[in-house]
Design a protein around this motif. Structure first.
Motif, PDB file in Angstrom:
ATOM      1  N   GLU A   1      14.826 -57.128  48.457  1.00 52.60           N
ATOM      2  CA  GLU A   1      15.415 -57.208  49.792  1.00 52.60           C
ATOM      3  C   GLU A   1      16.270 -58.463  49.938  1.00 52.60           C
ATOM      4  O   GLU A   1      17.408 -58.395  50.407  1.00 52.60           O
ATOM      5  CB  GLU A   1      14.321 -57.210  50.848  1.00 52.60           C
ATOM      6  CG  GLU A   1      14.878 -57.398  52.250  1.00 52.60           C
ATOM      7  CD  GLU A   1      13.797 -57.571  53.305  1.00 52.60           C
ATOM      8  OE1 GLU A   1      12.653 -57.897  52.959  1.00 52.60           O
ATOM      9  OE2 GLU A   1      14.117 -57.387  54.481  1.00 52.60           O
ATOM     10  N   LEU A   2      15.710 -59.589  49.539  1.00 51.63           N
ATOM     11  CA  LEU A   2      16.437 -60.844  49.696  1.00 51.63           C
ATOM     12  C   LEU A   2      17.698 -60.868  48.834  1.00 51.63           C
ATOM     13  O   LEU A   2      18.731 -61.402  49.246  1.00 51.63           O
ATOM     14  CB  LEU A   2      15.526 -62.027  49.360  1.00 51.63           C
ATOM     15  CG  LEU A   2      14.375 -62.254  50.345  1.00 51.63           C
ATOM     16  CD1 LEU A   2      13.387 -63.275  49.790  1.00 51.63           C
ATOM     17  CD2 LEU A   2      14.901 -62.691  51.701  1.00 51.63           C
ATOM     18  N   LYS A   3      17.627 -60.270  47.661  1.00 51.00           N
ATOM     19  CA  LYS A   3      18.773 -60.293  46.740  1.00 51.00           C
ATOM     20  C   LYS A   3      19.855 -59.284  47.163  1.00 51.00           C
ATOM     21  O   LYS A   3      21.013 -59.648  47.307  1.00 51.00           O
ATOM     22  CB  LYS A   3      18.283 -59.980  45.316  1.00 51.00           C
ATOM     23  CG  LYS A   3      19.366 -59.946  44.274  1.00 51.00           C
ATOM     24  CD  LYS A   3      19.778 -61.314  43.886  1.00 51.00           C
ATOM     25  CE  LYS A   3      20.719 -61.280  42.698  1.00 51.00           C
ATOM     26  NZ  LYS A   3      21.088 -62.618  42.296  1.00 51.00           N
ATOM     27  N   TYR A   4      19.468 -58.025  47.356  1.00 49.95           N
ATOM     28  CA  TYR A   4      20.468 -56.975  47.510  1.00 49.95           C
ATOM     29  C   TYR A   4      20.771 -56.589  48.953  1.00 49.95           C
ATOM     30  O   TYR A   4      21.850 -56.083  49.227  1.00 49.95           O
ATOM     31  CB  TYR A   4      20.046 -55.738  46.710  1.00 49.95           C
ATOM     32  CG  TYR A   4      19.945 -56.048  45.235  1.00 49.95           C
ATOM     33  CD1 TYR A   4      21.088 -56.372  44.501  1.00 49.95           C
ATOM     34  CD2 TYR A   4      18.726 -56.061  44.593  1.00 49.95           C
ATOM     35  CE1 TYR A   4      21.002 -56.691  43.154  1.00 49.95           C
ATOM     36  CE2 TYR A   4      18.630 -56.366  43.243  1.00 49.95           C
ATOM     37  CZ  TYR A   4      19.772 -56.679  42.529  1.00 49.95           C
ATOM     38  OH  TYR A   4      19.691 -56.993  41.206  1.00 49.95           O
ATOM     39  N   ILE A   5      19.846 -56.835  49.857  1.00 54.22           N
ATOM     40  CA  ILE A   5      20.118 -56.524  51.264  1.00 54.22           C
ATOM     41  C   ILE A   5      20.667 -57.755  51.977  1.00 54.22           C
ATOM     42  O   ILE A   5      21.668 -57.682  52.675  1.00 54.22           O
ATOM     43  CB  ILE A   5      18.848 -56.010  51.992  1.00 54.22           C
ATOM     44  CG1 ILE A   5      18.272 -54.772  51.307  1.00 54.22           C
ATOM     45  CG2 ILE A   5      19.138 -55.736  53.459  1.00 54.22           C
ATOM     46  CD1 ILE A   5      19.172 -53.567  51.321  1.00 54.22           C
ATOM     47  N   ASN A   6      20.011 -58.909  51.759  1.00 52.15           N
ATOM     48  CA  ASN A   6      20.429 -60.131  52.445  1.00 52.15           C
ATOM     49  C   ASN A   6      21.448 -60.948  51.658  1.00 52.15           C
ATOM     50  O   ASN A   6      22.034 -61.878  52.196  1.00 52.15           O
ATOM     51  CB  ASN A   6      19.208 -60.995  52.774  1.00 52.15           C
ATOM     52  CG  ASN A   6      18.273 -60.310  53.739  1.00 52.15           C
ATOM     53  OD1 ASN A   6      18.703 -59.543  54.587  1.00 52.15           O
ATOM     54  ND2 ASN A   6      16.986 -60.550  53.606  1.00 52.15           N
ATOM     55  N   GLY A   7      21.608 -60.664  50.379  1.00 50.72           N
ATOM     56  CA  GLY A   7      22.625 -61.325  49.578  1.00 50.72           C
ATOM     57  C   GLY A   7      22.314 -62.752  49.162  1.00 50.72           C
ATOM     58  O   GLY A   7      23.218 -63.536  48.887  1.00 50.72           O
ATOM     59  N   PHE A   8      21.049 -63.115  49.109  1.00 51.31           N
ATOM     60  CA  PHE A   8      20.675 -64.466  48.702  1.00 51.31           C
ATOM     61  C   PHE A   8      20.779 -64.628  47.186  1.00 51.31           C
ATOM     62  O   PHE A   8      20.595 -63.680  46.426  1.00 51.31           O
ATOM     63  CB  PHE A   8      19.237 -64.797  49.121  1.00 51.31           C
ATOM     64  CG  PHE A   8      19.051 -64.968  50.600  1.00 51.31           C
ATOM     65  CD1 PHE A   8      19.771 -65.915  51.312  1.00 51.31           C
ATOM     66  CD2 PHE A   8      18.149 -64.180  51.293  1.00 51.31           C
ATOM     67  CE1 PHE A   8      19.589 -66.080  52.675  1.00 51.31           C
ATOM     68  CE2 PHE A   8      17.958 -64.335  52.654  1.00 51.31           C
ATOM     69  CZ  PHE A   8      18.684 -65.283  53.347  1.00 51.31           C
ATOM     70  N   SER A   9      21.041 -65.849  46.759  1.00 49.85           N
ATOM     71  CA  SER A   9      21.039 -66.162  45.326  1.00 49.85           C
ATOM     72  C   SER A   9      19.592 -66.317  44.864  1.00 49.85           C
ATOM     73  O   SER A   9      18.674 -66.458  45.668  1.00 49.85           O
ATOM     74  CB  SER A   9      21.805 -67.463  45.065  1.00 49.85           C
ATOM     75  OG  SER A   9      21.057 -68.567  45.562  1.00 49.85           O
TER      76      SER A   9
END
Length: 179
Positions: free
Chosen positions: A135-143
């Motif tokens: 979720e954090l990587k692909y939905i929210n775009g976090f590194s």
């Protein structure tokens, strides 16, 4: 692979002794919680990090006290993990945008939508430690660095969880003939 940096060679040696002596104890304690192998490995890495941070409070000469301390840390960490997993169901897949139609028309749109739906179902079945990094990587775009900071885990752990989540999803979709 877990890489820790210690201030002194004595701390490093102490950690190695803990790792070699109590690794099976940690694994056995985690096994009592009905977790899959990948989750047990991830949680054991987190527990080793906790132990490394608290080396000063561990007396390796008192084996009974050390063993009890490690079992207590493992139980508490695992209980907290399971408690947070049950409290925070992550239904982030509802936020996946609808696929854009292209010049091939509605058939391609429906195939893509069905594939996304199948992927969403498989992601929903993953353990929370994998869903949260996805979720954090692909939905929210976090590194990966941002995810590590947010979840208070090592960047390498984030990378491993993303890698494992992708492997699990690929295997499940392959079994269903979707890949």
């Amino acid at each position: 692979m877990l890489i820790l940096v210690f201030d002194t060679p004595e701390d490093r040696d102490k950690f190695v002794i803990l790792y070699e002596t109590y690794g099976k104890t940690i694994y056995y304690t985690l096994s009592r919680y009905n977790l899959d192998e990948h989750t047990k490995e991830d949680l054991s890495h987190d527990i080793y990090i906790i132990l490394a941070e608290h080396l000063d409070s561990i007396d390796i000469n008192d084996h009974k006290k050390t063993r009890n301390y490690i079992i207590t840390i493992t139980r508490n960490y695992c209980s907290n993990y399971l408690r947070s997993k049950s409290r925070h169901p992550e239904d982030f897949l509802d936020e996946i945008p609808e696929p854009q139609t292209n010049s091939n028309g509605i058939l391609d749109y429906l195939i893509t939508k069905e594939q996304i739906h199948q992927l969403a179902e498989e992601v929903h079945k993953l353990d929370d430690i994998y869903k949260s990094v996805l979720e954090l990587k692909y939905i929210n775009g976090f590194s990966n660095d941002e995810i590590a900071s947010f979840l208070k885990i090592k960047k390498k752990t984030v990378e491993m969880r993303l890698y494992r989540a992708n492997l699990i999803l690929r295997e499940r979709l392959k079994e269903q003939g979707d890949v």
